[in-house]
Design a protein around this motif. Structure first.
Motif, short mmCIF file in Angstrom:
data_model
loop_
_atom_site.label_atom_id
_atom_site.label_comp_id
_atom_site.label_asym_id
_atom_site.label_seq_id
_atom_site.Cartn_x
_atom_site.Cartn_y
_atom_site.Cartn_z
N LEU A 41 -9.66 7.52 6.24
CA LEU A 41 -10.61 6.52 5.76
C LEU A 41 -10.80 6.62 4.25
CD1 LEU A 41 -13.31 6.78 8.59
CD2 LEU A 41 -11.53 5.04 8.34
N ILE A 42 -10.92 7.87 3.76
CA ILE A 42 -11.08 8.09 2.32
C ILE A 42 -9.86 7.58 1.56
CG2 ILE A 42 -11.20 9.88 0.54
CD1 ILE A 42 -12.92 11.51 2.50
N GLU A 43 -8.68 7.79 2.13
CA GLU A 43 -7.43 7.38 1.46
C GLU A 43 -7.23 5.88 1.49
OE1 GLU A 43 -3.29 8.04 -0.05
OE2 GLU A 43 -5.28 8.90 -0.31
N TYR A 44 -7.42 5.25 2.66
CA TYR A 44 -6.95 3.88 2.82
C TYR A 44 -8.00 2.80 2.62
CZ TYR A 44 -2.49 5.71 4.36
OH TYR A 44 -1.29 6.35 4.40
N TRP A 62 0.84 -1.19 0.00
CA TRP A 62 0.00 0.00 0.00
C TRP A 62 0.88 1.24 0.00
CZ3 TRP A 62 -1.19 -3.89 3.82
CH2 TRP A 62 -2.19 -4.77 3.39
N ASP A 63 1.61 1.42 -1.09
CA ASP A 63 2.50 2.58 -1.21
C ASP A 63 1.71 3.77 -1.73
OD1 ASP A 63 4.58 4.45 -1.99
OD2 ASP A 63 5.95 2.76 -1.75
N GLU A 64 1.70 4.85 -0.93
CA GLU A 64 0.89 6.02 -1.27
C GLU A 64 1.46 6.85 -2.43
OE1 GLU A 64 0.64 5.37 3.26
OE2 GLU A 64 2.17 5.32 1.69
N PHE A 65 2.74 6.63 -2.77
CA PHE A 65 3.40 7.44 -3.79
C PHE A 65 3.31 6.74 -5.15
CE2 PHE A 65 5.07 8.73 0.21
CZ PHE A 65 5.40 10.08 0.10
N TYR A 111 3.47 -6.42 3.15
CA TYR A 111 2.11 -5.99 3.44
C TYR A 111 2.15 -4.87 4.47
CZ TYR A 111 0.46 -9.72 0.53
OH TYR A 111 0.20 -10.52 -0.56
N THR A 112 2.56 -3.72 3.97
CA THR A 112 2.69 -2.52 4.80
C THR A 112 2.53 -1.31 3.90
OG1 THR A 112 4.10 -1.42 6.44
CG2 THR A 112 5.20 -2.38 4.54
N ASN A 113 2.66 -0.11 4.48
CA ASN A 113 2.59 1.09 3.66
C ASN A 113 3.99 1.69 3.50
OD1 ASN A 113 3.06 2.42 6.12
ND2 ASN A 113 1.75 4.13 5.56
N MET A 152 -0.54 12.76 2.46
CA MET A 152 -1.46 11.64 2.71
C MET A 152 -0.77 10.59 3.57
SD MET A 152 -4.36 12.42 1.48
CE MET A 152 -3.94 14.11 1.94
N SER A 153 0.46 10.25 3.22
CA SER A 153 1.18 9.25 4.03
C SER A 153 1.54 9.80 5.40
CB SER A 153 2.45 8.80 3.29
OG SER A 153 3.37 9.87 3.15
N LEU A 154 1.61 11.12 5.50
CA LEU A 154 1.94 11.76 6.78
C LEU A 154 0.81 11.63 7.80
CD1 LEU A 154 4.06 13.58 8.24
CD2 LEU A 154 2.84 15.55 7.32
N MET A 155 -0.40 11.34 7.33
CA MET A 155 -1.54 11.30 8.24
C MET A 155 -1.38 10.26 9.35
SD MET A 155 -4.93 12.00 5.91
CE MET A 155 -4.67 10.58 4.86
N ILE A 156 -0.73 9.14 9.04
CA ILE A 156 -0.58 8.09 10.06
C ILE A 156 0.34 8.55 11.19
CG2 ILE A 156 -1.02 6.23 8.42
CD1 ILE A 156 2.00 5.65 8.48
N VAL A 157 1.16 9.56 10.91
CA VAL A 157 2.01 10.14 11.95
C VAL A 157 1.32 11.35 12.59
CG1 VAL A 157 4.26 11.20 12.40
CG2 VAL A 157 4.06 9.39 10.70
#
Length: 703
Positions: free
Chosen positions: A627-630, A270-273, A333-335, A654-659
């Motif tokens: 939620l919208i992203e993932y 699940w790579d956001e880039f 199986y990670t981001n 977007m990937s920064l949201m988890i932090v």
């Protein structure tokens, strides 16, 4: 005697303070033991100037800036590595907005197995100089993978945008990519890595013919560049491990004879880039393997008819390993951000480097990693990360007893107070939920657009004043939110006044006491600012001690709180006014203007009645975006923001949201507690403003 009586009187605060400090430094002590393998690995911090490095390759130049570039590093040296028993060595290169400590997981695991490890701060990160602009840029970008049939588009915008759009443009590529007609060029896409590799190879306890390089994200492009720079030399990396890396066609390289030895690509599911998903692919699945690019990478034949596979090594014979032909793509199986600390990826990387560096040893030399009896599944890095997280949380906790002690000093006693008790203006039921939903909606709608715009395109003097790249994204987002908050406060005020209805005063907004409700209480603001500064300064002292005594800062995987260089401290001074204004208005809206009837309910139960509401308002918008992203990503459709808008608004923020979400939850806890103790929004708002600005300016990328 008076001092002793003071502490006796406030014994509870003193006990909490002492206990938090004991846990903080006790956790750091154990974490330090893990990173040194409890005495078996010597860990040290250091710097070197690029111009002082003696090269061993003899003919491969590396970037030399006009002023001396100083690379900061963390070096892990196993006790078994000596001048007479030289060891393998690995250079680690972190990703964008990270620093050397993000590479600590790999460093710890490799060093405890006998390898010497050098983890550096790349250009513009940590304490390394110069900034990322020294990487170089051109006034165009490539919209697909570099090589055959590429589409080149001109760009002429902010300097930081040109640098960001050229991250995947490498300095060993053909001139049509790496240079432009205006004299600009991608100078050193290794971002100091080439010089660091040379430095590592000169250490007298390192075997320079048994070295490897690994990087994450931005660091993968740096890793490619390091491997290209030393291709064909005796010290060429025996392995290149890419943690979420981009591939390119052979046709992109200026020198077609450039060879990369034994390349492992760790691919996040699940790579956001999008550029790590080959641009056009929304998800990472078996279809990605059908691309000619992936087939060329794994087998050397882009026209191959037979399918290729995940988690399979190609060119796997001993002779092919010795020739550096081995290739593998491992699906994790990670981001994107968590790839650096994925246990499965770590195991594969350890085994890969162990096999690669010992394929062609010189007669009489041994492999320290081969002789290690530590299985690749035996990993301790996450224990260290959790201990440092515990230390971070306890350091934050220590600010609360400091607050209680400081406000008992006569000068600061006026900072304490009660929440304004006006039942008729308290929000309940739909009135509260209406304000909450508006607040959440504004955050969700503005975050992806404003943050990305500020990150890349918003016209700011980014090489002279506002030099924090990720900071500019937040700066623009905060600015838009400030304008919205001011508008939704001032306009209703004048409408109500015109209609002769009651209007909110400054006490209602948490900006003054009830007895001074008709104007902002600047005296209260000033004293509150001093209290917040003392609290954060106390935490900063703990960071300095942690860095000096244990060579650790406060973080969890991602850098949070680090010591400042003078350059970064100046950036804090520049950014803090906007951060402070945002959090004061934000707290005024959420804590005071939307004050719930239970806001001042006593006890722990009363605290949590208010806190969950405040936390929901402060981070609810970002939670919705997550939620919208993932959710679409996890069900196989692709990143939600990419699908709804475009990949332009995906990626970093977007990937920064988890932090970001956990940070804001902690901030909401701090603000709720301090609002209940002071009755105003100032101390809480200014404390979290300082903390947020510290995170942005202390460790993230600087131009």
């Amino acid at each position: 005697m008076k001092v002793l009586d003071f502490f006796k009187k406030h014994l509870k605060a003193c006990i909490v303070l002492v206990c938090s400090l004991i846990v903080t430094f006790g956790s750091l002590g154990i974490a330090h033991g893990i990173q040194t393998d409890f005495g078996k690995v010597d860990v040290k911090m250091g710097t070197f100037e690029i111009s002082d490095v003696t090269r061993l390759d003899g003919n491969k130049p590396y970037y030399t800036p006009n002023e001396d570039a100083v690379i900061t590093y963390k070096l892990y040296k196993p006790a078994t590595a000596t001048e007479t028993n030289k060891a393998e060595a690995v250079l680690l290169l972190h990703g964008y907005q990270n620093d050397h400590e993000t590479s600590a997981a790999y460093a710890i695991e490799l060093a405890r197995r006998g390898a010497v490890v050098l983890a550096i701060d790349e250009f513009g990160h940590g304490a390394t100089k110069p900034g990322i602009v020294a990487r170089g840029y051109v006034k165009h970008k490539v919209t697909v993978n570099y090589g055959e049939g590429v589409e080149i588009k001109a760009i002429d915008s902010q300097t930081r945008y040109k640098v960001l759009m050229n991250f995947s443009n490498l300095s060993f590529f053909k001139e049509k990519f790496s240079k432009d007609e205006f004299g600009n060029s991608v100078s050193d896409s290794s971002m100091g890595g080439i010089a660091a590799y040379a430095y590592l190879s000169t250490l007298n306890y390192v075997n320079p013919t048994m070295m490897a390089v690994s990087g994450h994200s931005m660091g993968t492009w740096a890793s490619w560049t390091v491997a290209a720079a030393y291709s064909g030399t005796p010290i060429a990396p025996r392995a290149t491990v890419l943690q979420c890396g981009e591939l390119f066609y052979k046709d992109a390289m200026a020198d077609p004879t450039t060879h990369f030895n034994n390349v492992l690509l760790l691919q996040a599911k699940w790579d956001e880039f999008n550029y790590f998903r080959d641009y056009s692919k929304q998800t990472v699945n078996d279809k990605l393997l059908e691309s000619p690019l992936r087939k060329e990478f794994l087998t050397g034949d882009k026209n191959r008819v037979e399918p290729v596979e995940w988690n399979k090594t190609y060119q796997d014979s001993d002779l092919e390993w010795a020739a550096g032909e081995a290739r593998r793509m491992e699906l994790l199986y990670t981001n994107h951000r968590l790839t650096t600390h994925d246990a499965h990826g770590m195991r594969v990387a350890i085994d890969w480097i162990k096999k690669a560096v010992r394929t062609t040893p010189i007669v009489g030399e041994t492999s320290h990693m081969k002789n290690s009896n530590i299985a690749s599944k035996n990993q301790v890095f996450m224990v260290k990360e959790c201990l440092v997280l515990l230390a971070t949380l306890c350091a934050i906790l220590s600010m609360f007893p400091i607050f209680h002690l400081v406000v008992e000093i006569p000068f600061f006693r006026s900072v304490k107070g009660n929440i304004v008790n006006r039942p008729e203006k308290a929000k309940d039921g739909w009135k509260w939920w209406k304000g909450a939903l508006i607040t959440i909606g504004v955050a969700a709608l503005t975050y992806p657009f404003c943050s990305q715009l500020g990150h890349g395109l918003f016209p700011l003097p980014d090489t002279t004043v506002f030099r924090m790249t990720i900071g500019n994204g937040f700066l623009v987002w905060y600015l838009i939110c400030i304008l919205i908050m001011l508008g939704t406060t001032i306009i209703p005020y004048f409408i109500a006044k015109k209609k002769g209805k009651p209007t909110a005063d400054f006490a209602d907004m948490g900006l003054a006491r009830e007895e001074k409700a008709n104007k902002i209480d600047w005296k209260l603001f000033g004293k509150s600012a001093l209290v917040a500064l003392i609290m954060v300064a106390f935490m900063y002292v703990q960071v300095v001690v942690a860095e000096r005594a244990f060579m650790l800062d406060f973080r969890f995987i991602w850098p949070f709180f680090k010591g400042f260089t003078w350059e970064r401290l100046l950036q804090l001074v520049i950014y803090i006014p906007m951060f402070a204004l945002f959090y004061i208005l934000n707290n005024s809206k959420i804590f005071a203007s939307m004050r719930h009837k239970d806001a001042d309910a006593p006890g722990v139960k009363g605290f949590f009645k208010g806190w969950w509401r405040n936390a929901l308002c402060m981070c609810g918008g970002i939670l919705i975006l997550m939620l919208i992203e993932y959710i679409p990503f996890f069900i196989g459709a692709g990143p939600g923001v990419d699908l709804m808008f475009s990949s332009t608004f995906g990626g970093p923020f977007m990937s920064l949201m988890i932090v970001f979400v956990p940070q804001v939850i902690v901030f909401s806890f701090i603000c709720t507690y301090l609002y209940r103790k002071t009755g105003s929004v100032y101390v809480g708002a200014l404390t979290v403003a300082l903390l947020a600005c510290w995170i942005v300016t202390g460790g993230s990328a600087i131009m």
